[in-house]
Design an enzyme around this catalytic site. Structure first.
Site, short mmCIF file in Angstrom:
data_model
loop_
_atom_site.label_atom_id
_atom_site.label_comp_id
_atom_site.label_asym_id
_atom_site.label_seq_id
_atom_site.Cartn_x
_atom_site.Cartn_y
_atom_site.Cartn_z
N TYR A 25 0.85 -1.20 0.00
CA TYR A 25 0.00 0.00 0.00
C TYR A 25 0.88 1.25 0.00
CZ TYR A 25 -2.84 3.77 1.92
OH TYR A 25 -3.42 5.00 2.14
N PRO A 78 -0.52 14.87 2.77
CA PRO A 78 -1.52 13.98 3.37
C PRO A 78 -1.26 12.52 3.05
CG PRO A 78 -2.46 15.32 1.56
CD PRO A 78 -1.10 15.83 1.82
N SER A 107 -4.45 14.27 6.26
CA SER A 107 -5.50 13.68 5.40
C SER A 107 -6.77 13.44 6.21
CB SER A 107 -5.01 12.35 4.84
OG SER A 107 -6.06 11.64 4.23
N THR A 156 -7.97 17.88 -2.72
CA THR A 156 -7.17 17.02 -3.60
C THR A 156 -7.98 16.75 -4.86
OG1 THR A 156 -5.88 16.08 -1.81
CG2 THR A 156 -6.02 14.78 -3.81
N HIS A 240 -0.27 12.52 -7.24
CA HIS A 240 -0.61 11.64 -6.13
C HIS A 240 0.43 10.52 -5.98
CE1 HIS A 240 -4.41 11.25 -3.64
NE2 HIS A 240 -3.77 10.17 -3.22
N ARG A 243 -0.35 7.34 -7.83
CA ARG A 243 -1.35 6.43 -7.27
C ARG A 243 -2.73 6.63 -7.86
NH1 ARG A 243 0.84 4.56 -2.31
NH2 ARG A 243 -1.11 4.46 -1.15
N ASP A 271 5.14 17.65 -5.62
CA ASP A 271 5.59 16.37 -5.04
C ASP A 271 5.60 15.31 -6.13
OD1 ASP A 271 3.05 15.13 -5.27
OD2 ASP A 271 2.54 15.48 -3.17
N GLY A 294 5.86 12.43 0.23
CA GLY A 294 4.86 11.53 0.79
C GLY A 294 5.41 10.21 1.27
C1 LIG Z 1 0.38 5.70 1.52
C2 LIG Z 1 -0.07 6.96 0.86
C3 LIG Z 1 -1.32 7.51 1.18
C4 LIG Z 1 -1.73 8.71 0.59
N1 LIG Z 1 -2.92 9.28 0.95
C5 LIG Z 1 -3.27 10.51 0.46
C6 LIG Z 1 -4.44 11.18 0.94
O1 LIG Z 1 -5.16 10.71 1.81
N2 LIG Z 1 -4.70 12.39 0.40
C7 LIG Z 1 -3.92 12.98 -0.57
O2 LIG Z 1 -4.22 14.09 -1.03
N3 LIG Z 1 -2.81 12.36 -1.02
C8 LIG Z 1 -2.46 11.16 -0.52
N4 LIG Z 1 -1.31 10.55 -0.94
C9 LIG Z 1 -0.44 11.25 -1.91
C10 LIG Z 1 0.58 12.12 -1.16
O3 LIG Z 1 -0.05 13.16 -0.46
C11 LIG Z 1 1.59 12.71 -2.13
O4 LIG Z 1 0.93 13.43 -3.14
C12 LIG Z 1 2.47 11.63 -2.77
O5 LIG Z 1 2.83 10.65 -1.82
C13 LIG Z 1 3.71 12.27 -3.36
O6 LIG Z 1 4.51 11.33 -3.99
P1 LIG Z 1 5.75 10.59 -3.24
O7 LIG Z 1 5.15 9.52 -2.38
O8 LIG Z 1 6.51 10.01 -4.39
O9 LIG Z 1 6.48 11.62 -2.44
C14 LIG Z 1 -0.89 9.36 -0.36
C15 LIG Z 1 0.36 8.79 -0.67
C16 LIG Z 1 0.77 7.62 -0.06
C17 LIG Z 1 2.14 7.07 -0.39
#
Ligand SMILES: Cc1cc2nc3c(=O)[nH]c(=O)nc-3n(C[C@H](O)[C@H](O)[C@H](O)COP(=O)(O)O)c2cc1C
Length: 362
Positions: A25, A78, A107, A156, A240, A243, A271, A294
């Protein structure tokens, strides 16, 4: 947390602390995971063209955003279900951010809830909300955000529908964020509120509430321009972490056109793949005010909660200071695109390719 001497140590311990479901995850992404790999490949393809013989005996890494001083130009973005990585969840991140001096964006799909985190850890913080109710519900949430002392509110915009993350689907792993996208985001009439979000939502928030608004998930310069015209206070470039939509442009490649469209009117955050101090410097060279990290945050949380996040930030700060000095710049405000040169990545890019020593068994 003196045990951690390097960021590689933190990642190694994070992996050994998590079971496969939580690990996948954390590191996983949508569909073929191409957006994730591309984020990292693009960062690796920017190389430094350093300057020499400048006094770098006192390097300055602090910056200002939303009236706050960030000790280093980094945000903790977040992370839904962060409680899967450390039992104190959002509170652990809040504590480390407050102790170190950077901003957290909490978040709405993590534990504890935003009001509890605000009570447990005083300090400036931004709240990111996934819409799971109508406009009256949204208004109530924003009022409570303001009353809890948050200094910013984040929408978001890249998650109007939840993506297919095959690692999770194949194991039946359902994080809180996915439950929200398919469960509580739907009311009895079957409305998925997050998918109905549009520019009127932005206009409504700006008209009715006096809290800085961050829009996260901007990739196109036209959207960045529209954000500024709509009064958005921070434009946040993000896919994201790969993701959501697969096969996007890498975030660092989307950044320059967004910076140009915004033209200095509001801060731009980016990011996507940023893991090391040198990565942060690259983001700033291309015009970002701050960089979100993140998986860095999630990995440090998994390695040892708030103390490990704090330690990770200290190591990151040192990496930033060293990269800054060795590019011949004494203040992050003086970074510029002329210090970068486009090259070729040196190897395969993936979620952890910023830590090549792991592949050698360290
Ligand atoms: C495990 C996980 C959960 C995440 N949950 C959210 C979330 O709840 N809300 C959101 O806006 N972005 C979420 N993100 C995206 C992060 O805020 C961020 O945009 C992203 O992790 C940046 O990329 P990086 O992991 O390569 O630094 C999540 C990322 C990860 C890895």
């Amino acid at each position: 947390m003196g045990d951690f001497n390097t960021l590689t140590d933190i990642v190694r311990v994070a992996k050994s602390n998590l079971d496969k479901g939580d690990w996948d995850y954390l590191v996983g992404a949508a569909d073929t995971e191409a957006s994730l790999r591309r984020n990292r490949a693009a960062l690796d393809s920017w190389t430094f063209l350093p300057r020499i013989l400048r006094d770098v005996s006192d390097v300055k890494t602090a910056t200002q955003m939303l009236g706050q001083t960030l000790r280093i130009p980094v945000l903790l973005p977040p992370i839904g279900s962060v409680q899967a990585f450390t039992e104190d969840g959002g509170t652990a991140v809040a504590q480390a951010a407050a102790d170190f001096g950077v901003l957290q964006i909490l978040s709405s799909s993590c534990m504890p809830d935003f009001e509890t985190v605000a009570q447990e850890v005083p300090g400036p913080r931004i709240y990111q909300l996934y819409l799971s109710g109508d406009q009256a519900w949204l208004d109530d949430q924003i009022e409570r955000t303001i009353n809890s002392g948050y200094i910013g509110f984040c929408l978001t915009a890249d998650t109007q529908v939840y993506s297919r993350r095959e690692r999770d689907i194949m194991k039946g792993y359902v994080p809180m964020q996915a439950r929200m996208a398919t469960g509580t985001m739907l009311d009895q009439t079957g409305v998925n509120y997050q998918s109905t979000m549009n520019w009127d939502t932005v206009a409504h928030i700006k008209e009715k509430f006096d809290i800085p608004l961050v829009v996260k998930g901007v990739m196109h310069p036209d959207d960045a321009k529209q954000c500024v015209e709509a009064g958005v206070d921070v434009v946040y470039v993000s896919n994201h972490g790969g993701r959501q939509l697969d096969h996007t442009v890498a975030c660092i490649d989307a950044l320059p056109a967004v910076v140009e469209a915004v033209a200095g009117r509001v801060p731009v955050v980016v990011d996507g793949g940023f893991m090391r101090g040198a990565d942060v410097i690259k983001g700033l060279c291309l015009g970002a005010t701050a960089v979100g990290m993140g998986r860095f945050e999630a990995l440090a949380a998994a390695a040892g909660g708030a103390p490990a996040i704090l330690r990770g930030l200290s190591i990151l700060e040192r990496e930033i200071q060293i990269s800054l000095a060795l590019t011949g710049v004494s203040d992050i405000a003086d970074l510029h695109p002329g210090l970068l040169h486009r090259g070729q990545p040196q190897g395969a890019s993936h979620a952890l390719s910023a830590f090549p020593l792991l592949e050698e068994g360290y």
